[in-house]
Design a protein around this motif. Structure first.
Motif, PDB file in Angstrom:
ATOM      1  N   ARG A 137       0.869  -1.185   0.000  1.00 13.90           N
ATOM      2  CA  ARG A 137       0.000   0.000   0.000  1.00 13.90           C
ATOM      3  C   ARG A 137       0.900   1.226   0.000  1.00 13.90           C
ATOM      4  NH1 ARG A 137      -2.417   2.969   4.221  1.00 13.90           N
ATOM      5  NH2 ARG A 137      -1.693   1.433   5.750  1.00 13.90           N
ATOM      6  N   ILE A 138       0.713   2.091  -1.012  1.00 16.93           N
ATOM      7  CA  ILE A 138       1.495   3.320  -1.125  1.00 16.93           C
ATOM      8  C   ILE A 138       0.624   4.465  -0.629  1.00 16.93           C
ATOM      9  CG2 ILE A 138       2.765   4.836  -2.684  1.00 16.93           C
ATOM     10  CD1 ILE A 138       3.185   2.503  -4.576  1.00 16.93           C
ATOM     11  N   GLU A 139       1.147   5.226   0.297  1.00 20.38           N
ATOM     12  CA  GLU A 139       0.344   6.230   1.008  1.00 20.38           C
ATOM     13  C   GLU A 139       1.093   7.552   1.080  1.00 20.38           C
ATOM     14  OE1 GLU A 139       0.245   5.523   5.268  1.00 20.38           O
ATOM     15  OE2 GLU A 139      -1.882   6.025   5.340  1.00 20.38           O
TER      16      GLU A 139
ATOM     17  N   TRP B  38       8.300   1.201   4.544  1.00 14.66           N
ATOM     18  CA  TRP B  38       9.432   1.935   3.950  1.00 14.66           C
ATOM     19  C   TRP B  38       8.979   3.380   3.800  1.00 14.66           C
ATOM     20  CZ3 TRP B  38      10.342   4.799  -0.523  1.00 14.66           C
ATOM     21  CH2 TRP B  38      11.684   5.042  -0.841  1.00 14.66           C
ATOM     22  N   VAL B  39       9.736   4.296   4.348  1.00  9.22           N
ATOM     23  CA  VAL B  39       9.274   5.679   4.395  1.00  9.22           C
ATOM     24  C   VAL B  39      10.302   6.611   3.760  1.00  9.22           C
ATOM     25  CG1 VAL B  39      10.165   6.100   6.724  1.00  9.22           C
ATOM     26  CG2 VAL B  39       8.194   7.378   5.921  1.00  9.22           C
ATOM     27  N   LEU B  40       9.783   7.561   2.990  1.00  9.53           N
ATOM     28  CA  LEU B  40      10.605   8.565   2.307  1.00  9.53           C
ATOM     29  C   LEU B  40      10.091   9.935   2.722  1.00  9.53           C
ATOM     30  CD1 LEU B  40      12.451   9.680  -0.050  1.00  9.53           C
ATOM     31  CD2 LEU B  40      10.466   9.337  -1.554  1.00  9.53           C
ATOM     32  N   LEU B  41      10.992  10.807   3.152  1.00 12.56           N
ATOM     33  CA  LEU B  41      10.579  12.177   3.397  1.00 12.56           C
ATOM     34  C   LEU B  41      10.682  12.957   2.077  1.00 12.56           C
ATOM     35  CD1 LEU B  41      10.625  14.156   6.502  1.00 12.56           C
ATOM     36  CD2 LEU B  41      11.385  15.347   4.447  1.00 12.56           C
TER      37      LEU B  41
ATOM     38  N   VAL C 288       5.450   3.288   2.038  1.00  7.76           N
ATOM     39  CA  VAL C 288       5.113   2.056   1.319  1.00  7.76           C
ATOM     40  C   VAL C 288       5.015   0.952   2.372  1.00  7.76           C
ATOM     41  CG1 VAL C 288       5.727   0.461  -0.521  1.00  7.76           C
ATOM     42  CG2 VAL C 288       6.357   2.871  -0.730  1.00  7.76           C
ATOM     43  N   HIS C 289       3.761   0.517   2.595  1.00 11.86           N
ATOM     44  CA  HIS C 289       3.508  -0.544   3.587  1.00 11.86           C
ATOM     45  C   HIS C 289       3.615  -1.879   2.874  1.00 11.86           C
ATOM     46  CE1 HIS C 289       1.985   2.503   6.419  1.00 11.86           C
ATOM     47  NE2 HIS C 289       1.460   3.070   5.340  1.00 11.86           N
TER      48      HIS C 289
END
Lengths: 106, 106
Positions: free
Chosen positions: A28-30, A52-55, A100-101
């Motif tokens: 899941r892209i959030e 996974w996290v992007l600022l 991105v989960h």
């Protein structure tokens, strides 16, 4: 085509904004838009799936339990593994995250 | 923590750079760094899996077959569905893309 930077709040907001961009089996892209929020003192977030996290824009402080606090600037990314406790210490207004989960996201 | 904006080429390069950031069943997160490349004239790219793409830095022209050309700026994102023919018309140096490949990515 859409933009992660469109429709951003001009100032502080009562709550963070969460918006699913794409959902598929196991992913899941959030987009998350923060505006000054942080995790309440003494609390940790603990998630049942990898994130996974992007600022993307703004700036934020993030601490993984047992590790030194991080300051995230645009372009910075990391994996927060399942059940790795973490907290958001502070966020600028606005701060845009891409999350991105992965895995069991039901 | 890593940055999508680190270790960028200073000028034109012979080829695009592809780097897997995270791979899981059914999903692969990839950084692509372009430096002036484009799809050869008259050719199309045609992929066997869905690709969600985000332009992180720089600027690029992208055309999906049968649709008007798009100019992507930072924050712009779109889904390129499986077997939807597309081409990169031009890229700035450097241009950083985040690509999330979905589905059958074996």
């Amino acid at each position: 085509m859409q933009s992660l930077l469109s429709d951003l709040p001009a100032g502080a907001q009562a709550a963070e904004r969460f918006e699913d961009l794409l959902t598929r089996p196991g992913v899941r892209i959030e987009r998350i838009v923060s505006s000054g929020q942080s995790t309440p003192t003494g609390e940790w977030m603990d998630q049942a799936s990898d994130e996974w996290v992007l600022l993307v824009a703004g700036r934020a402080g993030l601490t993984l339990e047992g590790a030194p606090p991080l300051t995230l600037a645009p372009g910075d990314h990391l994996l927060i593994p399942t059940h790795r406790r973490h907290r958001v210490d502070w966020t600028e207004t606005p701060t845009v995250w891409l999350a991105v989960h992965l895995g069991d996201i039901s």
